[in-house]
Enzyme design. Structure first.
Site, PDB file in Angstrom:
ATOM      1  N   GLU A   1       0.844  -1.188   0.000  1.00  0.00           N
ATOM      2  CA  GLU A   1       0.000   0.000   0.000  1.00  0.00           C
ATOM      3  C   GLU A   1       0.886   1.248   0.000  1.00  0.00           C
ATOM      4  O   GLU A   1       0.403   2.356   0.152  1.00  0.00           O
ATOM      5  CB  GLU A   1      -0.959  -0.002   1.199  1.00  0.00           C
ATOM      6  CG  GLU A   1      -0.271   0.003   2.550  1.00  0.00           C
ATOM      7  CD  GLU A   1      -0.715   1.158   3.411  1.00  0.00           C
ATOM      8  OE1 GLU A   1      -1.875   1.151   3.805  1.00  0.00           O
ATOM      9  OE2 GLU A   1       0.115   2.047   3.679  1.00  0.00           O
TER      10      GLU A   1
ATOM     11  N   CYS B   1      -3.386  -4.601   4.013  1.00  0.00           N
ATOM     12  CA  CYS B   1      -2.348  -5.483   4.551  1.00  0.00           C
ATOM     13  C   CYS B   1      -2.390  -6.896   3.985  1.00  0.00           C
ATOM     14  O   CYS B   1      -1.551  -7.713   4.326  1.00  0.00           O
ATOM     15  CB  CYS B   1      -2.440  -5.532   6.074  1.00  0.00           C
ATOM     16  SG  CYS B   1      -2.132  -3.925   6.823  1.00  0.00           S
TER      17      CYS B   1
ATOM     18  N   THR C   1       2.495   1.736  15.312  1.00  0.00           N
ATOM     19  CA  THR C   1       2.702   0.404  14.735  1.00  0.00           C
ATOM     20  C   THR C   1       3.103   0.406  13.264  1.00  0.00           C
ATOM     21  O   THR C   1       3.745  -0.536  12.812  1.00  0.00           O
ATOM     22  CB  THR C   1       1.408  -0.427  14.856  1.00  0.00           C
ATOM     23  OG1 THR C   1       0.319   0.330  14.288  1.00  0.00           O
ATOM     24  CG2 THR C   1       1.097  -0.731  16.318  1.00  0.00           C
TER      25      THR C   1
ATOM     26  N   ARG D   1     -11.956   1.773  16.826  1.00  0.00           N
ATOM     27  CA  ARG D   1     -12.301   0.435  17.352  1.00  0.00           C
ATOM     28  C   ARG D   1     -13.091  -0.399  16.345  1.00  0.00           C
ATOM     29  O   ARG D   1     -13.185  -1.612  16.482  1.00  0.00           O
ATOM     30  CB  ARG D   1     -13.035   0.570  18.688  1.00  0.00           C
ATOM     31  CG  ARG D   1     -12.084   0.960  19.834  1.00  0.00           C
ATOM     32  CD  ARG D   1     -12.794   1.041  21.168  1.00  0.00           C
ATOM     33  NE  ARG D   1     -13.491  -0.182  21.539  1.00  0.00           N
ATOM     34  CZ  ARG D   1     -12.886  -1.264  22.042  1.00  0.00           C
ATOM     35  NH1 ARG D   1     -11.591  -1.270  22.236  1.00  0.00           N
ATOM     36  NH2 ARG D   1     -13.608  -2.323  22.350  1.00  0.00           N
TER      37      ARG D   1
ATOM     38  N   THR E   1     -12.060  -1.144  13.602  1.00  0.00           N
ATOM     39  CA  THR E   1     -11.086  -2.003  12.913  1.00  0.00           C
ATOM     40  C   THR E   1     -10.968  -3.368  13.583  1.00  0.00           C
ATOM     41  O   THR E   1     -10.375  -4.280  13.019  1.00  0.00           O
ATOM     42  CB  THR E   1      -9.677  -1.354  12.901  1.00  0.00           C
ATOM     43  OG1 THR E   1      -9.277  -1.143  14.255  1.00  0.00           O
ATOM     44  CG2 THR E   1      -9.663  -0.032  12.165  1.00  0.00           C
TER      45      THR E   1
ATOM     46  N   HIS F   1      -2.111 -12.156  10.653  1.00  0.00           N
ATOM     47  CA  HIS F   1      -1.731 -10.747  10.496  1.00  0.00           C
ATOM     48  C   HIS F   1      -1.665 -10.116  11.886  1.00  0.00           C
ATOM     49  O   HIS F   1      -2.414 -10.496  12.782  1.00  0.00           O
ATOM     50  CB  HIS F   1      -2.744 -10.020   9.609  1.00  0.00           C
ATOM     51  CG  HIS F   1      -2.464  -8.551   9.489  1.00  0.00           C
ATOM     52  ND1 HIS F   1      -1.260  -8.086   9.019  1.00  0.00           N
ATOM     53  CD2 HIS F   1      -3.207  -7.457   9.814  1.00  0.00           C
ATOM     54  CE1 HIS F   1      -1.275  -6.764   9.047  1.00  0.00           C
ATOM     55  NE2 HIS F   1      -2.438  -6.359   9.527  1.00  0.00           N
TER      56      HIS F   1
ATOM     57  N   ASN G   1       3.826  -3.345  12.783  1.00  0.00           N
ATOM     58  CA  ASN G   1       2.977  -3.868  11.714  1.00  0.00           C
ATOM     59  C   ASN G   1       3.541  -3.443  10.370  1.00  0.00           C
ATOM     60  O   ASN G   1       3.468  -2.277   9.998  1.00  0.00           O
ATOM     61  CB  ASN G   1       1.547  -3.330  11.889  1.00  0.00           C
ATOM     62  CG  ASN G   1       0.624  -3.785  10.773  1.00  0.00           C
ATOM     63  OD1 ASN G   1       0.992  -4.614   9.948  1.00  0.00           O
ATOM     64  ND2 ASN G   1      -0.586  -3.236  10.760  1.00  0.00           N
TER      65      ASN G   1
END
Lengths: 348, 131, 384
Positions: free
Chosen positions: A81, A113, A154, A202, A204, A237, A269
Site C-alpha cells: 500500500e 495489509c 505500529t 475500534r 477495525t 496478520h 505492523n
C-alpha cells in the site's frame, strides 16, 4: 475446491530495515500512556529505502534459498500500500535489478495489509496452471501513520518474498489449500492523493480484523476437516500483538502454536509484509512435515488463508540466507526527529 | 539528469554493476566500451563486477548536493572490489563510527535521488558493511 | 613561430550580482585590447564552462564579438572543464602558429553566483563521468575528499600541513586588486572551518565567484609593431587521463599533470630550476602540493614541508600562485586559467606591483580539469 495440487515455496526471505523507533518515543511526544504500547518498537526504513528496495532485498534472500536461476523467474508480483509510484510498477524495477526474465508478468497489488498474500494467490495459480516455472510473490510496505495518530505506533517497514514453483522433495513447503473471505467493510482506507490513511478506530477490531480472520480460518479448517490439533503453527496478520493472540483465544489455539509467528512486538505492523514475515519466522524454526495455517488480513476487508506442509528442503535451505532473527539483530535505534527525516515527514 | 531515458540507459551499471571487461588485460569499464582504455584491445566482453569488496577510504559529506538536499550527511566510499576494480559509491545502513578501512562491504540497491523536475526516483548501487 | 601576449584585461573577481556574463566579458576584453592599443583582432575565443547550465546561453563566441563591437570576426568557445582557459589559449595559439590568425583575443568568463551551493556541487561533478559517478550520487567533492585522505595517509601528512596552501593563497591575494579575498587567514582559520566532506574543510575549497579575464595573443610579426609590454608563450603541454581518478591505477598519481608540465618544459627548452614562479590549480587545497609534486617541483609528499620552509612564498625560491591562485584570487571556473596567465604576464613584464616576484623571467601556469582528467601547462617568458 480451492485445493492447490502443485505449487510450493522454493525459497523465502524477509527484509527488516535496521532502524527502530521505540513506542515510548512517540508516546511521550504526544502525551500518551507509555504503559500500554501496542508494540514495543517498530522497524523504520532508512532515508534511501522504499518498497522497491526492500522488495529487492527480500527477493534476493528468497532466490538464494531457492537456488534458482533468476532468469527463469517469470512473474514478480508485489503487494503493497506504499508503492513509490502511483503509476509505474514496483515489480519491474525489482526484476531489472535482480536480472529476472524479461518475459515476466508483473503487477503491484493493493488490498491493504493482505496485498502480499494476493501476490501469493496469483503466483501459485500461475505455477499450478503451468504458465510459469518460477515466480516471486512479494509483500512490502513502508507504512505511514499520521504523526500523533494511533497508527503511528505500529505502522512499520519491511518486506517478505517467496519464490514459488512446482512441488519437489527438496522444496521448502507445499501449498495444500487456499481460501479467501472478503466483505465491504470500511475499517481503514486512504483516498487517492492523501498522504496518510484514515481508520475507524475500534471499528477495525471486531467487525473487521476478527470477523474476517476468524471466518477465513474457520472456512479453511472446516473444508479440510481439520481441527486445531492438525495444525502445528498458526500465522496471523499482526496490527499489534494483542489481536493475533485474541484470535488464538477465540479459536482455542494453544499459544505455543501462535507465538512462533509473532513479529509485531519486535518490528511493528509491516502491513502487506506482516503475515508473510510471520510465515518466514515460522519457516526459520519449523521441521519438515509440519502443517502451517497462514492467514492474512487486509482492511476493506478480507483474509486469505493458506495451508502449507513443510518439506525436506527446509532445513538445508534455511541457512542459505539470513533468518528473521538475524535480520532483526541488525538494529539501530533512532529518535523521533530522525524518524521524521527518514520518512520525509518534514515539509520544506 | 532530468530525462528519463538518460537514467534508464544506465541500468546495467547502476543496478547491477555491469560493463565491459577487456579479454586481453582484464580491465573493467562501466557500461559499454569499444576499446580497452588500459591496453587498447578491442576484444571486450560484457561482464559484471563482484558484489563485494574492501573499503579503502570513506568520507562523510556534509555539503548538500542538488537532488539530494535532504540526504546530508551521507557517506561516500572508495571500495576495492574483489576483482581489483575501484568503485566509488555511497555507503548506507551504517554510521561513520562503524566503518574501518579494509573492512568487507557488499552492494545493495537503494534510492540515490529523486529528480527535481519529473520526480523520477533514481535507484542504484550503494555499499554497506558485509553481514 | 612564436606566440606573444601583448595585453591583458582583468575584472575583479567577486559576486557581481548586477552584472551580466557578457558585461564582464566585454570589460575584460576591451581592457586587454586597450592595453595593447589594438582596435580589432582576427578572432575571439571564449573560455567558459557553465553558461548553458547557469545563464542558459550558448554561442558565446559570437556574443563576445558582438559586445566588443567586433562584428564579423572569427569566433569560438572552448570548454575543457577546469582547464578550459588554457585549452582556449592552446586553440588560439595554434591558429596563430598555423598562420590562420595574427591577433586573437581570448577571454575566460564565468558567473558562478547564479548557482546555489547545492547546484555548484552538482556542476563541478559534471567534470566527472556522469554515467557512473553522478548517477550513483557521488560528487567531485566527495571524490576529492577520498583522494585527499589517501594523500594524507600515504605521505604521513596532517591537514594542518596542507592548510598552509590556502593560507598562502590568501596572503598573496591581499595585495591583488582583482582578487576575491583580499585578506589574510591563518592555519587555524582553515582548521576551524567546517568540514564539507571530511577531511576537506570549507577553506580547503573555493567559493562561487564571477569574473572575466582576457589575454591578447599575437603573432611575432604583429607583436613587433605594438608598443605594449610583451611576453612570449614558450611552451605548451597538454595531457588527458581517464575522467575518474578511481579508474586510474593510482588515483593519487596525477599522470596528466606530470605529462603536461614535462611537455611544456621540453618545448620551452627550460629546466624546472629556471622557472621563477608557478601558478597551479588549487581548486581543492591538496591539489596544490599534489600538482607541485606531479610536476617535479617537489619530491613526492614534500611540497607541504617545502611550504613550511617558505619555498612557495613571494620571496621564496619558487613563488606559487603569486596573486592568490584559485583560493585567494578566486575561482570563476572558465576564467581562472586566464587570470593565472594574465597574472604571469604581469610578472614577466614587471607589472605585478605589490605582488612582483623579483627577477621573474619565466613562469609556468598549470591548469587541471576535474581531478586530473586533463591537465595543461603553459610557459611564459619575458621578451629579452
Amino acid at each position: 475446491m480451492p485445493r492447490i495440487s502443485d505449487a510450493a515455496i522454493l525459497g523465502y526471505g524477509c527484509y527488516v530495515p535496521r532502524y527502530r523507533i521505540k513506542g515510548y518515543e512517540m508516546a511521550k511526544l504526544w502525551g500518551k500512556s507509555t504503559s500500554e504500547l501496542p508494540v514495543k518498537e517498530k522497524a523504520v526504513a532508512g532515508f534511501d529505502e522504499d518498497t522497491v528496495t526492500m522488495s529487492i532485498e527480500a527477493a534476493r534472500h528468497a532466490i538464494n534459498r531457492a537456488g534458482v536461476d533468476p532468469s527463469k523467474i517469470s512473474a514478480v508480483h508485489v503487494g503493497t500500500e506504499s508503492k513509490p509510484y502511483a503509476v509505474k510498477p514496483s515489480g519491474t524495477i525489482v526484476a531489472e535489478v535482480l536480472g529476472l526474465s524479461r518475459k515476466t508478468t508483473s503487477a503491484d497489488f493493493e488490498f491493504a495489509c493482505k496485498a502480499g498474500t494476493e501476490a501469493v494467490q496469483m503466483v501459485t495459480a500461475l505455477v499450478e496452471a503451468g504458465r510459469i516455472e518460477y515466480g516471486l510473490a512479494i509483500g512490502a510496505d513502508t507504512a505511514q501513520g499520521r504523526p500523533g495518530d494511533a497508527l503511528e505506533f505500529t505502522a512499520a517497514s519491511g518486506a517478505a518474498a517467496f519464490v514459488i514453483g512446482k512441488n519437489s522433495r527438496d522444496c521448502i513447503a507445499k501449498f495444500e489449500y487456499a481460501t479467501s473471505y472478503v466483505s465491504d467493510t470500511p475499517d481503514f482506507w486512504r483516498r487517492s492523493y492523501e498522504r496518510y490513511p484514515m481508520h475507524g478506530s475500534r471499528f477495525t477490531g471486531e467487525p473487521a480484523y476478527f470477523h474476517h480472520t476468524i471466518s477465513a480460518v474457520s472456512t479453511i479448517m472446516g473444508e479440510n476437516g481439520f481441527s486445531v490439533n492438525d495444525i502445528d503453527y498458526f500465522v496471523f496478520h499482526q496490527p499489534n500483538v494483542k489481536f493475533p493472540l485474541a484470535v488464538a483465544k477465540v479459536l482455542s489455539i494453544p499459544l505455543e502454536k501462535v507465538k512462533p509467528a509473532i513479529v509485531a512486538d519486535q518490528i511493528g505492523n509491516t502491513y502487506a509484509a506482516c503475515s508473510m514475515i510471520g510465515l518466514v519466522k515460522v519457516l526459520d524454526r519449523a521441521e519438515p512435515g509440519q502443517r502451517i495455517l497462514f492467514t492474512s488480513y487486509g482492511s476493506g476487508a478480507g483474509s486469505d488463508s493458506f495451508l502449507l506442509v513443510t518439506c525436506e528442503g527446509l532445513e538445508r535451505r534455511r541457512n542459505l540466507a539470513p533468518t528473521f532473527d538475524e535480520m532483526v539483530s541488525r538494529r539501530k535505534e533512532i529518535d523521533y526527529s530522525t524518524y521524521l527525516k527518514f520518512r520525509e515527514k518534514i515539509r520544506v | 539528469m532530468s530525462k528519463p531515458a538518460s537514467y534508464w540507459r544506465l541500468r546495467p551499471f547502476v543496478y547491477r554493476l555491469e560493463g565491459s571487461r577487456c579479454v586481453k588485460c582484464g580491465h573493467f569499464h562501466p557500461l559499454v566500451r569499444k576499446v580497452c582504455r588500459r591496453c587498447g584491445s578491442k576484444n571486450l566482453e560484457r561482464d559484471r563486477l563482484p558484489a563485494t569488496g574492501i573499503l579503502r577510504h570513506f568520507t562523510v559529506v556534509s555539503q548538500a548536493q542538488q537532488g539530494m538536499e535532504k540526504n546530508t550527511p551521507f557517506i561516500v566510499a572508495w571500495v576495492e572490489m574483489d576483482d581489483g576494480s575501484k568503485v566509488v559509491a555511497q555507503m548506507t545502513d551504517c554510521e561513520p563510527e562503524d566503518l574501518k578501512p579494509a573492512m568487507k562491504v557488499e552492494t545493495v540497491v537503494r534510492k540515490i535521488k529523486v529528480d527535481g523536475e519529473s520526480r523520477l526516483i533514481f535507484y542504484g548501487i550503494k555499499f554497506r558493511p558485509s553481514a | 613561430m612564436r606566440v606573444y601576449v601583448g595585453g591583458v584585461g582583468l575584472t575583479k573577481v567577486d559576486e557581481h550580482w548586477e552584472r551580466t556574463l557578457t558585461e564582464l566579458m566585454a570589460e575584460a576584453g576591451l581592457s586587454a585590447l586597450e592595453s595593447a592599443g589594438l582596435q580589432s583582432v582576427d578572432a575571439v575565443v571564449v573560455s567558459n564552462v557553465f553558461a548553458e547550465s547557469l545563464q542558459e546561453q550558448v554561442n558565446l563566441g559570437a556574443y563576445f564579438a558582438e559586445v566588443l563591437g567586433l562584428r564579423g570576426v572569427s569566433c569560438l568557445r572552448v570548454e575543457a572543464g577546469g582547464a578550459s582557459g588554457l585549452a582556449a589559449v592552446y586553440s588560439a595559439a595554434s591558429s596563430i602558429v598555423s598562420g590562420l590568425n595574427k591577433a586573437v583575443l581570448v577571454v575566460g568568463a564565468e558567473k558562478m553566483s547564479d548557482a546555489t551551493a547545492e547546484e555548484a556541487v552538482a556542476l563541478s561533478s559534471m567534470e566527472e563521468p556522469a554515467e557512473y559517478i553522478a548517477s550513483l550520487g557521488v560528487s567531485q567533492l566527495a571524490e576529492a575528499a577520498l583522494i585527499y585522505k589517501e594523500y594524507l595517509i600515504r605521505y604521513g601528512l596532517e591537514q594542518e600541513d596542507v592548510a598552509y596552501f590556502p593560507v598562502l593563497g590568501h596572503e598573496h591575494a591581499q595585495t591583488a586588486p582583482h582578487a576575491q579575498y583580499q585578506f589574510k587567514i591563518s592555519v587555524d582559520t582553515v582548521m576551524n572551518s567546517p568540514y564539507v566532506a571530511e577531511p576537506l574543510r570549507r577553506f580547503d575549497t573555493t567559493s562561487p565567484a564571477d569574473g572575466a579575464a582576457a589575454v591578447l595573443l599575437l603573432s611575432e610579426e604583429l607583436a613587433r609593431k605594438l608598443d605594449s609590454p610583451k611576453a612570449v608563450l614558450k611552451g605548451f603541454g597538454m595531457a588527458s587521463d581517464y575522467l575518474s581518478p578511481f579508474d586510474r591505477e593510482d588515483p593519487v598519481e596525477m599522470r596528466s599533470i606530470n605529462f603536461a608540465a614535462q611537455r611544456a618544459l621540453e618545448m620551452a627548452g627550460l629546466s624546472r630550476g629556471s622557472i621563477d614562479f608557478v601558478e597551479v590549480h588549487d581548486s581543492y587545497s591538496f591539489m596544490a602540493p599534489l600538482s607541485l609534486e606531479a610536476m617535479g617541483f617537489a619530491e613526492k609528499g614534500y611540497a607541504c614541508h617545502d611550504a613550511r620552509k617558505g619555498r612557495w612564498s613571494l620571496s621564496g625560491e619558487t613563488p606559487l600562485n603569486t596573486f592568490g591562485g584559485l583560493k585567494g584570487r578566486g575561482n570563476p571556473v572558465g576564467a581562472s586559467n586566464i587570470y593565472s596567465l594574465a597574472e604571469a604576464y604581469l610578472q614577466v613584464t614587471g607589472n605585478a606591483e605589490k605582488n612582483q616576484v623579483d627577477g621573474a623571467k619565466a613562469g609556468l601556469i598549470q591548469a587541471v580539469a576535474g581531478l586530473g582528467s586533463y591537465a595543461a601547462a603553459v610557459i611564459i617568458e619575458e621578451v629579452g
